[in-house]
Enzyme design. Structure first.
Site, PDB file in Angstrom:
ATOM      1  N   PRO A 138       0.815  -1.221   0.000  1.00 10.82           N
ATOM      2  CA  PRO A 138       0.000   0.000   0.000  1.00 10.82           C
ATOM      3  C   PRO A 138       0.849   1.273   0.000  1.00 10.82           C
ATOM      4  CG  PRO A 138       0.230  -0.741   2.240  1.00 10.82           C
ATOM      5  CD  PRO A 138       1.104  -1.639   1.410  1.00 10.82           C
ATOM      6  N   TRP A 139       0.184   2.417   0.154  1.00 10.83           N
ATOM      7  CA  TRP A 139       0.844   3.719   0.014  1.00 10.83           C
ATOM      8  C   TRP A 139       1.142   4.404   1.337  1.00 10.83           C
ATOM      9  CZ3 TRP A 139      -2.541   6.584   2.678  1.00 10.83           C
ATOM     10  CH2 TRP A 139      -3.891   6.214   2.631  1.00 10.83           C
ATOM     11  N   LYS A 182       4.948  -5.090  -6.296  1.00 12.03           N
ATOM     12  CA  LYS A 182       3.980  -4.189  -6.948  1.00 12.03           C
ATOM     13  C   LYS A 182       3.553  -3.168  -5.892  1.00 12.03           C
ATOM     14  CE  LYS A 182       0.236  -2.843  -7.958  1.00 12.03           C
ATOM     15  NZ  LYS A 182      -0.105  -1.426  -7.676  1.00 12.03           N
ATOM     16  N   PRO A 183       4.205  -1.987  -5.871  1.00 12.19           N
ATOM     17  CA  PRO A 183       3.816  -0.969  -4.885  1.00 12.19           C
ATOM     18  C   PRO A 183       2.528  -0.269  -5.304  1.00 12.19           C
ATOM     19  CG  PRO A 183       5.801  -0.299  -6.132  1.00 12.19           C
ATOM     20  CD  PRO A 183       5.266  -1.539  -6.777  1.00 12.19           C
ATOM     21  N   GLU A 225       0.109   2.514  -6.716  1.00 16.21           N
ATOM     22  CA  GLU A 225       0.190   3.535  -7.767  1.00 16.21           C
ATOM     23  C   GLU A 225       0.146   4.952  -7.187  1.00 16.21           C
ATOM     24  OE1 GLU A 225      -2.021   1.254  -7.233  1.00 16.21           O
ATOM     25  OE2 GLU A 225      -4.095   1.943  -7.517  1.00 16.21           O
ATOM     26  N   LEU A 226      -0.337   5.083  -5.923  1.00 16.59           N
ATOM     27  CA  LEU A 226      -0.432   6.421  -5.318  1.00 16.59           C
ATOM     28  C   LEU A 226       0.893   6.883  -4.727  1.00 16.59           C
ATOM     29  CD1 LEU A 226      -3.913   6.189  -3.564  1.00 16.59           C
ATOM     30  CD2 LEU A 226      -3.336   7.334  -5.701  1.00 16.59           C
ATOM     31  N   GLY A 266      -2.846  -4.284   2.383  1.00 15.15           N
ATOM     32  CA  GLY A 266      -3.738  -3.308   1.763  1.00 15.15           C
ATOM     33  C   GLY A 266      -5.135  -3.449   2.328  1.00 15.15           C
ATOM     34  N   GLU A 286      -2.315  -8.784   5.128  1.00 25.31           N
ATOM     35  CA  GLU A 286      -2.257  -7.792   6.214  1.00 25.31           C
ATOM     36  C   GLU A 286      -3.254  -6.707   5.828  1.00 25.31           C
ATOM     37  OE1 GLU A 286      -0.143  -8.035   8.795  1.00 25.31           O
ATOM     38  OE2 GLU A 286       1.066  -9.696   8.050  1.00 25.31           O
ATOM     39  N   LEU A 287      -4.425  -6.738   6.464  1.00 27.47           N
ATOM     40  CA  LEU A 287      -5.504  -5.838   6.007  1.00 27.47           C
ATOM     41  C   LEU A 287      -5.751  -4.720   7.017  1.00 27.47           C
ATOM     42  CD1 LEU A 287      -7.775  -8.702   4.642  1.00 27.47           C
ATOM     43  CD2 LEU A 287      -5.981  -7.454   3.451  1.00 27.47           C
ATOM     44  N   CYS A 331      -2.717   1.289   9.513  1.00 27.48           N
ATOM     45  CA  CYS A 331      -3.634   0.144   9.613  1.00 27.48           C
ATOM     46  C   CYS A 331      -3.985  -0.147  11.070  1.00 27.48           C
ATOM     47  CB  CYS A 331      -3.009  -1.078   8.970  1.00 27.48           C
ATOM     48  SG  CYS A 331      -1.350  -1.374   9.570  1.00 27.48           S
ATOM     49  N   GLU A 337     -13.256   1.229   8.968  1.00 28.43           N
ATOM     50  CA  GLU A 337     -11.952   1.884   8.954  1.00 28.43           C
ATOM     51  C   GLU A 337     -12.010   3.145   8.077  1.00 28.43           C
ATOM     52  OE1 GLU A 337      -8.832   0.141   6.453  1.00 28.43           O
ATOM     53  OE2 GLU A 337      -7.495   0.330   8.170  1.00 28.43           O
ATOM     54  N   TRP A 352       4.029  -9.045  13.146  1.00 28.21           N
ATOM     55  CA  TRP A 352       3.038  -8.018  12.840  1.00 28.21           C
ATOM     56  C   TRP A 352       1.927  -8.628  12.000  1.00 28.21           C
ATOM     57  CZ3 TRP A 352       2.564  -2.874  14.149  1.00 28.21           C
ATOM     58  CH2 TRP A 352       1.532  -2.190  13.494  1.00 28.21           C
TER      59      TRP A 352
HETATM   60  N1  NAD Z   1      -2.263  -4.740   8.296  1.00 24.69           N
HETATM   61  C1  NAD Z   1      -1.243  -4.027   7.872  1.00 24.69           C
HETATM   62  O1  NAD Z   1      -0.101  -4.284   8.199  1.00 24.69           O
HETATM   63  C2  NAD Z   1      -1.481  -2.848   6.966  1.00 24.69           C
HETATM   64  C3  NAD Z   1      -0.451  -1.938   6.742  1.00 24.69           C
HETATM   65  C4  NAD Z   1      -0.676  -0.844   5.907  1.00 24.69           C
HETATM   66  C5  NAD Z   1      -1.927  -0.681   5.298  1.00 24.69           C
HETATM   67  N2  NAD Z   1      -2.904  -1.570   5.532  1.00 24.69           N
HETATM   68  C6  NAD Z   1      -4.237  -1.390   4.918  1.00 24.69           C
HETATM   69  O2  NAD Z   1      -4.113  -0.927   3.594  1.00 24.69           O
HETATM   70  C7  NAD Z   1      -5.242  -0.144   3.226  1.00 24.69           C
HETATM   71  C8  NAD Z   1      -4.786   1.143   2.587  1.00 24.69           C
HETATM   72  O3  NAD Z   1      -3.936   0.861   1.539  1.00 24.69           O
HETATM   73  P1  NAD Z   1      -4.383   0.961   0.009  1.00 24.69           P
HETATM   74  O4  NAD Z   1      -5.457   1.979  -0.129  1.00 24.69           O
HETATM   75  O5  NAD Z   1      -3.150   1.074  -0.793  1.00 24.69           O
HETATM   76  O6  NAD Z   1      -5.042  -0.484  -0.224  1.00 24.69           O
HETATM   77  P2  NAD Z   1      -5.540  -1.079  -1.605  1.00 24.69           P
HETATM   78  O7  NAD Z   1      -6.110  -2.405  -1.283  1.00 24.69           O
HETATM   79  O8  NAD Z   1      -6.341  -0.120  -2.360  1.00 24.69           O
HETATM   80  O9  NAD Z   1      -4.180  -1.267  -2.447  1.00 24.69           O
HETATM   81  C9  NAD Z   1      -3.101  -2.033  -1.963  1.00 24.69           C
HETATM   82  C10 NAD Z   1      -2.327  -2.582  -3.143  1.00 24.69           C
HETATM   83  O10 NAD Z   1      -3.128  -3.509  -3.852  1.00 24.69           O
HETATM   84  C11 NAD Z   1      -3.113  -3.200  -5.229  1.00 24.69           C
HETATM   85  N3  NAD Z   1      -4.358  -3.666  -5.844  1.00 24.69           N
HETATM   86  C12 NAD Z   1      -5.537  -2.988  -5.986  1.00 24.69           C
HETATM   87  N4  NAD Z   1      -6.449  -3.766  -6.624  1.00 24.69           N
HETATM   88  C13 NAD Z   1      -5.841  -4.955  -6.852  1.00 24.69           C
HETATM   89  C14 NAD Z   1      -6.271  -6.187  -7.443  1.00 24.69           C
HETATM   90  N5  NAD Z   1      -7.502  -6.341  -7.943  1.00 24.69           N
HETATM   91  N6  NAD Z   1      -5.400  -7.210  -7.496  1.00 24.69           N
HETATM   92  C15 NAD Z   1      -4.154  -7.091  -6.995  1.00 24.69           C
HETATM   93  N7  NAD Z   1      -3.689  -5.952  -6.442  1.00 24.69           N
HETATM   94  C16 NAD Z   1      -4.523  -4.904  -6.356  1.00 24.69           C
HETATM   95  C17 NAD Z   1      -2.931  -1.697  -5.248  1.00 24.69           C
HETATM   96  O11 NAD Z   1      -2.499  -1.257  -6.516  1.00 24.69           O
HETATM   97  C18 NAD Z   1      -1.899  -1.524  -4.147  1.00 24.69           C
HETATM   98  O12 NAD Z   1      -0.609  -1.816  -4.623  1.00 24.69           O
HETATM   99  C19 NAD Z   1      -5.992   0.108   4.511  1.00 24.69           C
HETATM  100  O13 NAD Z   1      -7.132  -0.710   4.581  1.00 24.69           O
HETATM  101  C20 NAD Z   1      -4.986  -0.296   5.583  1.00 24.69           C
HETATM  102  O14 NAD Z   1      -5.542  -0.687   6.794  1.00 24.69           O
HETATM  103  C21 NAD Z   1      -2.714  -2.653   6.332  1.00 24.69           C
HETATM  104  N1  LIG Z   2       4.099   1.525  12.323  1.00 26.35           N
HETATM  105  C1  LIG Z   2       3.884   0.871  11.069  1.00 26.35           C
HETATM  106  C2  LIG Z   2       2.443   0.594  10.831  1.00 26.35           C
HETATM  107  C3  LIG Z   2       2.254  -0.077   9.528  1.00 26.35           C
HETATM  108  C4  LIG Z   2       0.834  -0.150   9.124  1.00 26.35           C
HETATM  109  O1  LIG Z   2       0.160   0.737   8.631  1.00 26.35           O
HETATM  110 NA    NA Z   3       1.475  10.603  -4.803  1.00 25.53          NA
END
Ligand code: NAD
Ligand SMILES: NCCCC=O
Ligand code: NA
Length: 503
Positions: free
Chosen positions: A160-161, A185-186, A188-189, A238, A260-261, A295, A394, A460
């Protein structure tokens, strides 16, 4: 383009140790959330590029320069990457802030964490050499057995971003330590620093194909990676809805996934705390750090009724004191949210909470001194009930909702009243009470008298709808290993199950 003497690099996809234009030649603009300006662009990979990267990864595993390395050899690459991150720390931190809106202070701390995480997994890669082959004594003369721990294969890492390079590192470092070949695959944002990781890998001479970096949109680049028949595992961080899509795609091939959601984590505050201000600051940090885009953010404050009024008064004073500004400004403590989409989403949550009858105690508007950028004041919401959206869902923004409790039982019930299970925090000086809560909280992470401190030695991850599998610590390495049992028959005697035809 150069901002504050930092040039935004123009990169291609990083495949097989080289920069390579995407097959369809498409690019995605990079937007600085503090100014809403386009400051560059990143390549947009599609299924065709995924195929090329997967092939490069498979070849890397088949070649001796990656596939036959010892953990100690891989540790050298990881340490070299860590050193380069620190060498470029200030530039990388600025790029991270320009791309994601994180405060410069937090981006710089992330770069330290990134380097430390590569160093940590370098140590674990070395230690893996002596654990690669473990004899198992069956106490039988006729069999010799052992267990091998091998790299799992080609792994897809989708991130995610909110902590762009750090979340990628939590997966890349252990995957390389294990000896896997990876495709990152990071989001896009915010992909700039992840692409710079490619340049760093090239500079330190990481063997081609060991790490490939494909930037691009989720459905175009992430989805074909998840469903690729030659990708052995997907490790994802994500949102829940994307996690479901990835798990569904992977299920068709019985491909393992780790997810990890999101979360809606509680912080429970008891009236026995010694110092109200210390608890107030943790509550603030727990929900507003990284502009609430964490998250594990403890976004539900569950406060004992006897101190609620005074606690909220102080919380308000502390909140009004938070400096909101361009994330590159000194002492900025709250930057913009990452994108216009995220901005609209946060505002919608606030208006829904109002419509459902909650009270906006503070915030939720654009700060008056900031005319451009995706800025929103931190928000404190009271008069919340457990059927409201703001209690259940969330937000991923600086939004704290508050409920009070009278008894311990009530506090536990409120804390666990969520579909998520990532983290929980308790503030109390009663040691036994903290132990009871540690047992009762239905989450993978427990914070006692704090919220959010994260250490790469500790596992984690969460349970319930926050996903499964663990990043970090030794658990974060295990998930990139295949466990292989080897059973050798060492007796000269025939097995004697069938009758021999010669008798
Ligand atoms: N549990 C954790 O450790 C943790 C850590 C950080 C963020 N998050 C969660 O991430 C979310 C925010 O991040 P986000 O907005 O980038 O999430 P997102 O699900 O929109 O995107 C995450 C990644 O998945 C990719 N993606 C999107 N659609 C896809 C598909 N159909 N198939 C495969 N990949 C796809 C995106 O391009 C991006 O790289 C929040 O819900 C947050 O809680 C969880
Ligand atoms: N401190 C790192 C937290 C990662 C999740 O969003
Ligand atoms: Na940006």
């Amino acid at each position: 383009m150069a901002i504050r003497n930092v040039r935004i690099p123009s990169r291609q996809l990083y495949i097989n140790g080289e920069w390579r234009e995407p097959v369809k030649k498409n690019r995605i603009p990079i937007i600085n959330p503090a100014t809403e300006e386009i400051i560059g662009d990143i390549p947009a990979a599609t299924a065709e590029d995924v195929d090329v990267a997967v092939e490069a990864a498979r070849r890397a595993l088949a070649r001796d320069d990656w596939g036959s390395t010892t953990g100690a050899q891989r540790a050298k690459y990881l340490r070299a990457i860590a050193a380069k991150i620190l060498e470029r720390k200030s530039e990388l931190a600025t790029l991270e802030s320009l791309d994601s809106g994180k405060t410069l202070f937090e981006s710089a701390a992330d770069m330290d964490d990134v380097a430390a995480c590569f160093e940590y997994y370098a140590d674990l890669a070395e230690a893996l050499d002596s654990k690669r082959k473990t004899p198992v004594n069956l106490h039988l003369d006729s069999f010799k057995t052992y267990v091998l721990r091998e790299p799992l294969g080609v792994v897809g890492l989708i991130t995610p971003w909110n902590y762009p390079l750090l979340m990628a590192t939590w997966k890349v470092a252990p995957a390389l330590a294990a000896g896997c070949a990876a495709i990152l695959k990071p989001s896009e944002l915010a992909s700039i620093t992840c692409l710079e990781l490619g340049e760093i890998c090239r500079e330190v001479g990481l063997p081609p194909g060991a790490l490939n970096i494909l930037t691009g949109l989720g459905p175009e680049a992430g989805a074909p990676l998840s469903s690729h028949p030659h990708v052995d595992k997907i490790a994802f961080t994500g949102s829940g809805p994307t996690g479901v899509k990835i798990m569904t795609a992977a299920a068709q091939l019985v491909k393992p996934v780790s997810l990890e959601l999101g979360g809606k984590s509680p912080i429970v505050v008891f009236d026995d705390i010694d110092n109200l201000d210390i608890a107030v600051e943790w509550a603030l940090f727990g929900c507003f750090a990284n502009t609430g885009q964490v998250c594990s953010a403890t976004s539900r404050l569950i406060i004992q009724e006897s101190i609620a009024s005074e606690f909220l008064d102080r919380l308000l004073l502390w909140t009004k004191n938070i400096k909101i500004s361009d994330p590159l400004e000194e002492d900025c403590k709250l930057g913009p949210v990452v994108s216009s989409g995220q901005y609209e989403k946060v505002l919608k949550f606030i208006s829904n909470a109002k419509n459902e009858g909650a009270t906006i105690l503070y915030g939720g508007k654009r700060p008056e001194h900031l005319k451009k950028g995706y800025y929103v004041q931190p928000i404190i919401i009271t008069d919340v009930n457990t059927s409201m959206e703001i209690w259940k869902e969330e937000v991923f923004g600086p939004v704290l909702c508050v409920k009070t409790f009278k008894t311990e039982e009530e506090a536990i019930e409120l804390a666990n009243d969520t579909k998520y299970g990532l983290a929980s925090a308790i503030m109390s000086k009663d040691v036994e009470r903290c132990e009871r809560f540690t047992k009762a909280f239905q989450t993978g992470i427990i914070w006692i008298n704090c919220s959010q401190p994260t250490f790469h030695q500790l596992p984690w991850g969460g349970k319930k709808r926050s996903g499964f599998g663990r990043d970090l610590g030794e658990w974060g390495l295990e998930k990139y290993l295949n466990i292989k049992q080897v059973t050798e028959y060492t007796s000269d005697d025939a097995w004697d199950f069938y009758k021999s035809p010669s008798n």
